[in-house]
Design a protein around this motif. Structure first.
Motif, mmCIF file in Angstrom:
data_model
loop_
_atom_site.group_PDB
_atom_site.id
_atom_site.type_symbol
_atom_site.label_atom_id
_atom_site.label_comp_id
_atom_site.label_asym_id
_atom_site.label_seq_id
_atom_site.Cartn_x
_atom_site.Cartn_y
_atom_site.Cartn_z
ATOM 1 N N HIS A 140 0.818 -1.222 0.000
ATOM 2 C CA HIS A 140 0.000 0.000 0.000
ATOM 3 C C HIS A 140 0.853 1.275 0.000
ATOM 4 O O HIS A 140 0.708 2.138 -0.860
ATOM 5 C CB HIS A 140 -0.953 -0.003 1.200
ATOM 6 N N ALA A 141 1.786 1.367 0.997
ATOM 7 C CA ALA A 141 2.562 2.595 1.152
ATOM 8 C C ALA A 141 3.402 2.897 -0.095
ATOM 9 O O ALA A 141 3.430 4.050 -0.560
ATOM 10 C CB ALA A 141 3.450 2.507 2.384
ATOM 11 N N GLU A 175 3.087 6.108 -2.559
ATOM 12 C CA GLU A 175 4.311 6.890 -2.737
ATOM 13 C C GLU A 175 4.641 7.083 -4.225
ATOM 14 O O GLU A 175 4.973 8.172 -4.676
ATOM 15 C CB GLU A 175 5.456 6.172 -2.006
ATOM 16 N N GLN A 196 -12.224 1.574 16.579
ATOM 17 C CA GLN A 196 -10.891 2.141 16.337
ATOM 18 C C GLN A 196 -10.217 1.469 15.127
ATOM 19 O O GLN A 196 -9.507 2.127 14.366
ATOM 20 C CB GLN A 196 -9.999 2.018 17.584
ATOM 21 N N GLY A 223 -8.972 3.673 11.984
ATOM 22 C CA GLY A 223 -7.590 3.563 11.512
ATOM 23 C C GLY A 223 -7.530 3.127 10.057
ATOM 24 O O GLY A 223 -6.787 3.695 9.248
ATOM 25 N N PHE A 224 -8.324 2.135 9.728
ATOM 26 C CA PHE A 224 -8.363 1.608 8.354
ATOM 27 C C PHE A 224 -8.765 2.704 7.361
ATOM 28 O O PHE A 224 -8.107 2.907 6.337
ATOM 29 C CB PHE A 224 -9.340 0.425 8.308
ATOM 30 N N ALA A 274 -8.803 6.106 7.890
ATOM 31 C CA ALA A 274 -7.931 7.280 7.906
ATOM 32 C C ALA A 274 -6.569 7.001 7.276
ATOM 33 O O ALA A 274 -6.040 7.847 6.551
ATOM 34 C CB ALA A 274 -7.763 7.795 9.338
ATOM 35 N N HIS A 275 -6.004 5.814 7.549
ATOM 36 C CA HIS A 275 -4.632 5.569 7.089
ATOM 37 C C HIS A 275 -4.524 4.811 5.776
ATOM 38 O O HIS A 275 -3.508 4.878 5.097
ATOM 39 C CB HIS A 275 -3.841 4.834 8.177
ATOM 40 N N ILE A 276 -5.551 4.056 5.428
ATOM 41 C CA ILE A 276 -5.472 3.262 4.193
ATOM 42 C C ILE A 276 -6.442 3.766 3.113
ATOM 43 O O ILE A 276 -6.039 4.094 2.007
ATOM 44 C CB ILE A 276 -5.770 1.754 4.459
ATOM 45 N N CYS A 301 -8.637 6.521 2.890
ATOM 46 C CA CYS A 301 -8.601 7.933 2.465
ATOM 47 C C CYS A 301 -7.392 8.260 1.579
ATOM 48 O O CYS A 301 -7.575 8.829 0.496
ATOM 49 C CB CYS A 301 -8.660 8.876 3.673
ATOM 50 N N PRO A 302 -6.179 7.899 2.003
ATOM 51 C CA PRO A 302 -5.044 8.223 1.120
ATOM 52 C C PRO A 302 -5.175 7.602 -0.279
ATOM 53 O O PRO A 302 -4.801 8.225 -1.275
ATOM 54 C CB PRO A 302 -3.836 7.612 1.852
ATOM 55 N N THR A 303 -5.727 6.405 -0.344
ATOM 56 C CA THR A 303 -5.872 5.742 -1.643
ATOM 57 C C THR A 303 -6.861 6.480 -2.544
ATOM 58 O O THR A 303 -6.570 6.765 -3.705
ATOM 59 C CB THR A 303 -6.332 4.276 -1.451
#
Ligand code: 8BR
Ligand code: ZN
Ligand code: ZN
Length: 369
Positions: free
Chosen positions: A196-197, A201, A282, A286-287, A289-291, A293-295
């Protein structure tokens, strides 16, 4: 191009329970229909001219969809089953038609993307890579712990295609098949969440160059295809709440079954997901907000950018209309945040054992929103 049937004819002829227009909806709920892979494969492949272009025999395609379904249901995974495969295929189709990307990709690329979406979790055992590695499973040993599941999904489906009864690509030229196969493999492997990251990137680096005018190249199409499939894979969090919450119950239950196995068979006092202790609220915050949304942020950005390149600029109203996922995603995140603030009700929600989401209770938050 030869078109064997119109959209309507294919659906009627094959007596499908769903028509092609329904599959164009972001709010389509796969769970409401049985044998989902058959109609989704037939209708989306037809919509993108894949059946006529590759002169695919309808009976072979139906046999393939049937074999695919058998693989997806083999281990009775609660979430990673034929519904998830069909859902990701329908979502990729939706992303393609709601963006201007259809003009950006070649027909081979579109075919590879749809096929990869359909097969990307083939023969999923309902256990994650971490579990397969730490239990020294056969699969982990075959793939040396590297993207164990994703390697298997891709490998097993290409093995299936070796069988004449299921080989829907028999009319593809050898040269095109080589490109197609390599693309499908790289798309399925990119669905490993461990990537993912690096995927985000790579997309962001592209924007940097684009924004600073240090490159004139258009988006690397493989990276963009990988992002589309990754986004569709986690898209239930960006769907209307009733769809999202049904999927979440299934994902979480699959995790908890793995946690149970870890406790019972491996005497693991730190299971990946403990149904007694996991805070689902939670976990989802977390899922998202961190995975998720950025995608979807990176995807919305590229869709607007590529439409700039290939078309005229979208007006803000068109953009909202074109990208329904941003609205649902924000609303779903906000709903969980409201639930998290509500201590008393959260205690009720989390004290149920085995832990199950209280869908009705959660629905009240959506109604308030
Ligand atoms: P796969 O379908 O390729 O396994 O990717 C989805 C992964 O995202 C899940 O295995 C899980 O790690 C994570 N996930 C979480 Br946490 N919540 C999810 C949700 N509501 N829907 C989908 N995936 C979720
Ligand atoms: Zn997967
Ligand atoms: Zn998946």
């Amino acid at each position: 191009q030869l078109r064997m049937h119109t959209k309507e004819q294919l659906g009627v002829m094959l007596n499908l329970p769903v028509d092609a227009n329904q599959l164009n909806l972001w709010s389509f709920n796969m769970i409401e229909h049985s044998d989902p892979l058959t109609f989704t494969v037939l209708l989306t492949f037809h919509a993108h001219n894949i059946i006529s272009h590759y002169r695919i025999d309808i009976e072979t395609l139906k046999s393939f969809a049937h074999a695919l379904t058998e693989g997806y249901t083999k281990f009775r995974a609660v979430y990673h089953n034929d519904y998830h495969g069909a859902d990701v295929l329908q979502t990729v189709h939706c992303l393609l038609i709601k963006s201007n990307l259809l003009n950006v990709f070649t027909h081979t690329e579109i075919t590879a993307l749809l096929f990869a979406a359909a097969v990307h979790d083939f023969e999923h055992p309902g256990l994650n890579n971490n579990y397969l590695v730490k239990t020294k499973s056969d699969l982990a040993l075959i793939y040396n712990d590297f993207s164990v599941l994703e390697n298997h999904h891709s490998s097993a489906v290409f093995k299936l295609l070796r069988d004449k009864r299921f080989n829907i690509w028999s009319n593809m030229s050898i040269d095109e098949y080589r490109i197609f196969r390599s693309l499908v493999i790289s798309l399925v492997l990119a669905t490993d969440m461990a990537n993912h990251a690096s995927l985000i990137e790579r997309m962001s680096t592209y924007f940097f160059f684009k924004e600073t005018n240090t490159t004139t190249t258009s988006t690397d199409s493989k990276t963009l295809l990988q992002t589309l499939l990754h986004a569709a894979d986690i898209s239930n969090a960006a769907k209307p709440w009733p769809i999202y919450i049904q999927s979440t119950e299934k994902v979480v239950e699959e995790f908890f079954i793995q946690g149970d196995l870890e406790k019972i068979y491996y005497d693991d006092n730190k299971p990946t997901f403990d149904r007694e202790k996991t805070d689902v609220v939670q976990l989802q915050i977390g899922f998202i907000a961190h995975i998720v949304c950025p995608t979807f942020d990176v995807l919305s950005k590229v869709l607007q950018m590529d439409s700039l390149d290939h078309n005229s600029k979208l007006s803000p109203i068109t953009a909202i209309h074109t990208f329904p996922w941003q609205y649902d995603l924000q609303l779903n995140l906000e709903t969980w945040r409201q639930v998290a603030k509500d201590n008393d009700n959260q205690r009720i929600l989390l004290s149920q054992k085995p832990l199950k989401l209280n869908t009705e209770y959660l629905q009240t938050y959506v109604e308030k929103a």
